[in-house]
Design an enzyme around this catalytic site. Structure first.
Site, PDB file in Angstrom:
ATOM      1  N   TRP A 115       7.761  -0.647  -0.906  1.00 17.69           N
ATOM      2  CA  TRP A 115       7.962   0.082   0.355  1.00 17.69           C
ATOM      3  C   TRP A 115       8.995  -0.604   1.240  1.00 17.69           C
ATOM      4  O   TRP A 115       9.799   0.054   1.895  1.00 17.69           O
ATOM      5  CB  TRP A 115       6.633   0.275   1.084  1.00 17.69           C
ATOM      6  CG  TRP A 115       5.687   1.105   0.275  1.00 17.69           C
ATOM      7  CD1 TRP A 115       4.507   0.700  -0.282  1.00 17.69           C
ATOM      8  CD2 TRP A 115       5.855   2.480  -0.119  1.00 17.69           C
ATOM      9  NE1 TRP A 115       3.938   1.724  -0.984  1.00 17.69           N
ATOM     10  CE2 TRP A 115       4.734   2.828  -0.907  1.00 17.69           C
ATOM     11  CE3 TRP A 115       6.836   3.447   0.106  1.00 17.69           C
ATOM     12  CZ2 TRP A 115       4.572   4.103  -1.458  1.00 17.69           C
ATOM     13  CZ3 TRP A 115       6.677   4.714  -0.450  1.00 17.69           C
ATOM     14  CH2 TRP A 115       5.559   5.031  -1.213  1.00 17.69           C
ATOM     15  N   ASP A 182       5.401  -2.026   9.058  1.00 22.65           N
ATOM     16  CA  ASP A 182       4.818  -0.908   8.308  1.00 22.65           C
ATOM     17  C   ASP A 182       3.398  -1.335   7.942  1.00 22.65           C
ATOM     18  O   ASP A 182       3.214  -2.209   7.098  1.00 22.65           O
ATOM     19  CB  ASP A 182       5.665  -0.647   7.051  1.00 22.65           C
ATOM     20  CG  ASP A 182       5.060   0.437   6.150  1.00 22.65           C
ATOM     21  OD1 ASP A 182       3.976   0.975   6.490  1.00 22.65           O
ATOM     22  OD2 ASP A 182       5.671   0.748   5.107  1.00 22.65           O
ATOM     23  N   LYS A 206      -4.119   6.437   4.194  1.00 28.10           N
ATOM     24  CA  LYS A 206      -4.810   5.324   3.530  1.00 28.10           C
ATOM     25  C   LYS A 206      -6.022   4.842   4.326  1.00 28.10           C
ATOM     26  O   LYS A 206      -7.103   4.804   3.790  1.00 28.10           O
ATOM     27  CB  LYS A 206      -3.830   4.195   3.248  1.00 28.10           C
ATOM     28  CG  LYS A 206      -2.993   4.529   2.011  1.00 28.10           C
ATOM     29  CD  LYS A 206      -1.576   4.071   2.068  1.00 28.10           C
ATOM     30  CE  LYS A 206      -0.776   4.698   0.934  1.00 28.10           C
ATOM     31  NZ  LYS A 206       0.652   4.615   1.159  1.00 28.10           N
TER      32      LYS A 206
HETATM   33  C1  LIG Z   1       1.954   4.755   1.117  1.00 29.05           C
HETATM   34  C2  LIG Z   1       2.897   3.890   1.833  1.00 29.05           C
HETATM   35  C3  LIG Z   1       4.114   4.372   2.367  1.00 29.05           C
HETATM   36  C4  LIG Z   1       4.586   5.787   2.169  1.00 29.05           C
HETATM   37  O1  LIG Z   1       3.906   6.655   2.967  1.00 29.05           O
HETATM   38  P1  LIG Z   1       4.304   8.205   3.046  1.00 29.05           P
HETATM   39  O2  LIG Z   1       3.408   8.683   4.134  1.00 29.05           O
HETATM   40  O3  LIG Z   1       3.998   8.794   1.705  1.00 29.05           O
HETATM   41  O4  LIG Z   1       5.731   8.308   3.377  1.00 29.05           O
HETATM   42  C5  LIG Z   1       4.906   3.487   3.062  1.00 29.05           C
HETATM   43  N1  LIG Z   1       4.550   2.205   3.230  1.00 29.05           N
HETATM   44  C6  LIG Z   1       3.397   1.705   2.735  1.00 29.05           C
HETATM   45  C7  LIG Z   1       3.044   0.278   2.966  1.00 29.05           C
HETATM   46  C8  LIG Z   1       2.534   2.529   2.012  1.00 29.05           C
HETATM   47  O5  LIG Z   1       1.397   2.046   1.516  1.00 29.05           O
END
Ligand SMILES: *Cc1c(COP(=O)(O)O)cnc(C)c1O
Length: 370
Positions: A115, A182, A206
């Site tokens: 990511w 993030d 998540k």
């Molecule tokens: C799942 C995830 C993403 C991507 O998320 P989307 O909502 O599908 O764009 C980005 N960063 C991390 C750390 C993730 O676990």
């Protein structure tokens, strides 16, 4: 006539199912029940939450409660604004530099996994990127410790939890450069000083709710400094001004977040859930470590408490273990294709009993394979 409450009550959730999916992932069962009731009759209005205007009092109060619960659970100070936006965490990969990084300025980035790599790629579209450290040399299986963040960087961006590689950054980097994180896969899973960050973003699917919305917590003080015209929908200031309702928000996804945040508060908030999360991760890692059949690629100090990654010595045994999991109602344990092996996700809503069930299965399997 059967009413929705009876339908909801009659839904049989198979108690032998354990959901270790990496995302979208498990949410509290009471949230599923309340969300399904709201689809049929929201707040006893006789209308579905899916058919009312987002500017009604009824929905406004959902948005207000979602924002204030998040502020409360993260203990945010007043300069932090909470937004519920579209486009997933992946949109933040470019919305962040678009708002914070001038053409000739530099964003500092930690290169620690799938990511983060994507975030770096997007940032380069807007300004300079300084990758201060990378764990690419060992297939992203650890978190680099030795690095310097240049004082003049516009911000320092990192991924707090690497969902795919199973690593997690312990603590908050010590720097006065504005921090951007993030937190998609570990937000609200353990206590931390969220006010240290100038901007936090997280896809909801998540730890917080349903797919379709992402959460942005931004300090107003860092906005409005780039010398660039921004499309209205990309400008955080416009979203703040409009109370996160610049256009139609993803109403149902926001509602599911609000329900999950209510649930989290009932668990004792972040401190309360952290205790259970620590127990869950502790039990699973110690079980895997005690059995020579399992290999843990991540060193102890960098292991994620949300996504536990492990492999086995050979592909045949892995296949066998996977089918044993399947026949025992253990879902979502297969590792990401880029890492292989297994990944067991332990998000907030996963009960300790599911971890106990899979550790029993793991021990049993190891014994039988002897
Ligand atoms: C799942 C995830 C993403 C991507 O998320 P989307 O909502 O599908 O764009 C980005 N960063 C991390 C750390 C993730 O676990």
């Amino acid at each position: 006539m059967t009413n929705f409450k009876e339908i909801a009550a009659s839904l049989k959730f198979n108690s032998v199912i354990h959901n270790f999916n990496a995302g979208p992932s498990i949410l509290p069962r009471e949230v599923f029940q309340q969300a399904s009731e709201a689809i049929l009759d929201f707040n006893n209005m006789g209308l579905s939450i899916l058919e009312i205007g987002h500017r009604t009092d009824a929905f406004q109060s959902v948005m207000d409660e979602a924002q204030s619960l998040l502020k409360e659970l993260m203990q945010l100070n007043d300069s932090k604004k909470v937004l519920f936006l579209h486009g997933g965490a992946s949109t933040q990969f470019f919305q962040v530099p678009m708002n914070l990084l001038d053409d000739n300025a530099t964003g500092a980035y930690l290169d620690c996994g799938t990511w983060g790599i994507k975030a770096i790629k997007e940032a380069k579209l807007f300004g300079n990127v300084n990758v201060v450290a990378s764990s690419k040399d060992r297939n992203y299986s650890y978190i680099p410790r030795q690095y310097t963040i240049p004082d003049d960087a516009a911000y320092f961006h990192y991924t707090t939890n690497n969902t795919i590689e199973g690593t997690q950054v312990a603590g908050i980097p010590d720097t006065h450069v504005p921090l951007v994180a993030d937190m998609s896969s570990d937000i609200l899973s353990e206590e931390m000083d969220f006010n240290r960050f100038s901007l936090i973003y997280a896809g909801a699917q998540k730890n917080i709710g349903a797919a379709g919305v992402n959460i942005v917590v931004v300090d107003e003080a860092i906005l409005g400094k780039v010398n660039r015209k921004l499309p209205t929908m990309m400008d955080y200031r416009e979203h703040i001004k409009n109370g996160s309702m610049l256009n139609t928000p993803p109403v149902f996804a926001v509602y599911v977040c609000m329900l999950t945040l209510r649930w989290l508060k009932k668990q004792g908030g972040v401190a309360g859930i952290q205790k259970i999360n620590d127990q869950k991760a502790g039990l699973l890692y110690s079980t895997l470590e005690s059995l020579p059949m399992f290999r843990l690629p991540v060193p102890i100090e960098d292991r994620s408490k949300m996504n536990v990654v492990f492999t086995m010595p050979d592909v045949e045994t892995e296949k066998e273990f996977l089918s044993v999991c399947k026949s025992n109602g253990m879902y979502g344990v297969k590792g990401h294709r880029s890492v292989g092996g297994f990944r067991i996700s332990l998000y907030n809503a996963l009960p300790l009993s599911s971890v106990e069930a899979i550790t029993d299965l793991i021990k049993d399997f190891a014994q039988k394979k002897g």
